[in-house]
Design a protein around this motif. Structure first.
Motif: not given
Length: 372
Positions: A135, A207, A215
């Motif tokens: 990210s 995330y 996840n």
């Protein structure tokens, strides 16, 4: 801070000749303090029970989806059914024990499974993280809402609410033995938490979900085994929290003693309430944050130190008094700022959704990154 706070709590109990958290606060701050503590001491484990049910529903449904012949519309993939099933078969019967010492073997199994889960997360850090894009600004150390993380960590480390129960279960309940048990336990928890957090974040960066197993992709067999171990661990931890909530009810309304009938009734009512809430609400992150800043922080940082400072006969500049003042100030700051930031910046929840890097469109990338 948690380690120091737990030992300070038992010191306060010895100074006041009390053997429960509630008796300590009542003797120190009267009825008002007693009622505030009782509310917090009930609220924390009760919300923890809700979060455990949410985790159970999230993880075990994905485990059952991997069983051959279990279709997506099968009842075993319904989180509501799984929560009800595990409650009736496992958590309720175990929670009906009256002696917390009987959960010793259960706790050992839970600890072993925790280590297994940790190894799985570490392995997937090496084998899966190349498939997950990082990210933006992934390695900034802390952002403005970092205090919320302190609330979650407080939730993870708190055991003040059942410290007297465990202290009383020691073969020789002395301050020296208690300090040794506390140092070993908190140190082990610290190592596990740091490795878990580091590996989890290195894999998924920004995330990362409140429940890390959200996840991993549903077709990840190693993660599926981790989910199973995680679900079992949570189921085995649930009764410890139920013990505390039941003790609070017994102390406030039944003078500390429950008959067999009331023991069963109170246990069933508590578990039914927690299960009902977990069936309606399914986002874990904000549950952990709010429970951390509103319940865990006062129980860990504020109340034990406030009691000790009032009971202590040492000089004002004694190390215990100075450290207690520091912990008290940290607790007030975390509780106030953490609550405001949790309301202003609630954590997004993608419960039950497959993450974008798991979609078939990424198969070629995934296969080219790692061998099958």
């Amino acid at each position: 801070l948690t380690d120091y706070s737990i030992i300070l709590l038992i010191k306060g109990g010895n100074l006041s000749s009390t053997n429960t958290y509630q008796e300590l606060v009542r003797k120190t701050y009267g009825l008002v303090g007693y009622l505030i503590l009782s509310a917090l001491q009930f609220l924390y484990p009760f919300i923890a029970m809700i979060s455990y049910n949410i985790i159970t529903g999230d993880t075990l449904t994905k485990v059952f989806q991997r069983i051959p012949g279990v279709a997506p519309d099968n009842v075993l993939t319904d989180r509501h059914f799984i929560i009800l099933l595990t409650t009736i078969i496992f958590t309720l019967p175990i929670s009906l024990y009256r002696d917390i010492a009987k959960l010793g073997k259960v706790s050992l199994i839970s600890l072993i499974l925790t280590v297994v889960i940790l190894v799985i997360v570490m392995v997937r850090t090496v084998t899966f993280s190349p498939q997950v894009p990082k990210s933006e600004n992934a390695w900034i150390f802390a952002k403005s809402n970092a205090v919320q993380a302190v609330g979650v960590m407080s939730f993870a480390f708190i055991c003040n609410h059942n410290s007297f129960l465990i202290y009383g279960s020691l073969e020789e309940p002395t301050l020296k033995n208690w300090s040794r048990v506390t140092h070993v336990s908190v140190s082990l928890a610290l190592v596990i938490s740091v490795v878990f957090a580091a590996c989890g974040y290195m894999t998924f960066t920004g995330y990362t979900e409140g429940d890390i197993f959200e996840n991993y992709c549903r077709d990840d067999n190693l993660a599926t085994f981790g989910r199973f171990c995680y679900g079992v661990t949570v189921i085995l931890t649930f009764p410890l929290e139920c013990f505390v909530t039941r003790e609070v009810i017994a102390n406030v309304f039944f003078h500390g003693n429950l008959s067999t009938v009331f023991h069963i009734v109170v246990t069933v009512v508590i578990i039914a309430m927690a299960t009902g809430v977990s069936l309606v609400y399914d986002c874990l992150g904000i549950v952990l944050e709010l429970n951390g800043v509103l319940s865990a922080t006062p129980l860990v940082f504020i109340i034990p130190t406030a009691c000790y400072l009032r009971l202590s006969k040492e000089r004002w500049n004694h190390s215990d008094n100075l450290i207690s003042c520091l912990i008290l100030a940290v607790g007030v700051l975390v509780m106030t700022v953490g609550f405001v930031l949790t309301i202003l910046h609630p954590q997004e929840c993608s419960h039950g959704k497959e993450m974008f890097y798991c979609f078939p469109s990424n198969v070629s990338f995934r296969n080219s990154t790692l061998p099958p």
